[in-house]
Design an enzyme around this catalytic site. Structure first.
Site, short mmCIF file in Angstrom:
data_model
loop_
_atom_site.label_atom_id
_atom_site.label_comp_id
_atom_site.label_asym_id
_atom_site.label_seq_id
_atom_site.Cartn_x
_atom_site.Cartn_y
_atom_site.Cartn_z
N LYS A 102 0.86 -1.12 -0.02
CA LYS A 102 0.04 -0.07 -0.11
C LYS A 102 0.88 1.25 -0.02
CE LYS A 102 -2.27 1.42 3.72
NZ LYS A 102 -2.07 2.97 3.82
N ASP A 128 -3.52 4.21 -1.91
CA ASP A 128 -4.50 4.59 -0.87
C ASP A 128 -4.29 6.29 -0.74
OD1 ASP A 128 -6.21 4.81 1.18
OD2 ASP A 128 -4.71 4.42 2.86
N LYS A 188 -7.62 8.23 -1.11
CA LYS A 188 -8.87 8.60 -0.53
C LYS A 188 -9.64 9.84 -1.04
CE LYS A 188 -7.60 6.65 3.92
NZ LYS A 188 -6.26 6.42 3.92
N ASP A 236 -13.80 15.10 -3.39
CA ASP A 236 -13.90 16.37 -4.09
C ASP A 236 -15.19 16.30 -4.98
OD1 ASP A 236 -13.29 19.12 -5.58
OD2 ASP A 236 -11.15 18.51 -4.57
N THR A 254 -10.77 3.97 10.51
CA THR A 254 -10.51 3.14 11.86
C THR A 254 -10.04 4.02 13.09
OG1 THR A 254 -8.43 2.32 10.95
CG2 THR A 254 -10.16 0.85 10.62
N ARG A 295 2.79 -0.18 10.47
CA ARG A 295 3.81 -0.15 11.35
C ARG A 295 4.21 -1.32 12.16
NH1 ARG A 295 0.95 5.18 13.36
NH2 ARG A 295 -0.71 4.07 12.58
#
Length: 239
Positions: free
Chosen positions: A38, A65, A67, A70, A124, A216
């Site tokens: 990603k 990714d 997102k 608009d 999340t 991470r």
């Protein structure tokens, strides 16, 4: 187009790096037959489309990714440009509405038949308090249900980005076909970082997730390869 990953590649590793060469060096240590990658905001702003081509050259499927959110014409143009790079997944915010999502989906489908468009429901990192701050007086699960139906049933998107906590509900609501990508995946002994709605790999897959996103806990682990294998082992046991 079949965006659903094979069991062996249900792990999407988030490249949480601020430099292209660091991301590529890390990617070269991974097996593209065992995970996808990603690329998010920071890395894409630094490295641009060239990084996507280089990751493809290493054999990886890539989830871009960004997102998008608009006006419909702007989002459609951005999705069209993203689809031209040949990435596996791109996403938009479902809160942009049906018209925006329809325009984005049409742009992707007219560009290629290998890129799937997903809609982000509720991040999340958000909880009920976060939603109230922006004027949404629904519980996260109810907001996810509303946006999930809007994105998949009405706008025709291939799937959703959602918390694994809502995956079972979405499977019951939308069936087995949509791709459900779930970030916020942690092992039991790990902290949540800035994620608030988290779940273990096994529970996520059992709940109906198609693929999980882990950043991470792998990229910042003392031994990233061992950390990745721990997630893969857990995924294999959940099949």
């Amino acid at each position: 187009m079949n965006p659903i990953p094979e069991p062996a590649t249900r792990l999407i590793v988030a490249l949480d790096f601020s430099e292209a060469e660091a991301a590529l060096a890390f990617a070269r240590k991974l097996d593209p037959a065992r995970c996808a990658l990603k690329v998010g905001f920071e890395l894409f702003v630094v490295a641009g489309p060239d990084l996507l081509h280089r990751l493809h050259g290493l054999g990886f499927r890539v989830f871009l990714d960004l997102k998008f959110h608009d006006i419909p014409n702007t989002v459609a143009a951005a999705c069209r440009a993203a689809a031209r790079t040949g990435v596996w997944l791109i996403n938009v915010h479902a809160s942009g509405g049906e018209e925006m999502m329809r325009a984005a989906h049409a742009a992707v489908r007219e560009t290629n038949d290998t890129t799937a468009l997903l809609a982000v429901t509720v991040l999340t990192s958000s909880d009920a308090g976060t939603l109230r701050e922006i004027g949404v007086n629904r519980e996260p699960a109810e907001q996810v249900r509303l946006l999930g139906e809007l994105a998949v049933r009405k706008a025709g998107l291939e799937g959703l980005v959602c918390s694994a906590q809502e995956a079972a509900m979405l499977r019951r609501l939308l069936g087995e076909e949509p791709l459900l990508v779930t970030p916020g995946i942690r092992l039991e002994d790990a902290g949540g970082d800035d994620q608030k709605r988290v779940m273990t790999p096994e529970r996520a897959i059992s709940a109906g997730a198609s693929a999980i996103v882990v950043g991470r806990p792998i990229t910042r682990a003392a031994d990233p390869s061992m950390a990745m294998e721990a997630f893969i082992t857990r995924l294999q046991k959940s099949e």
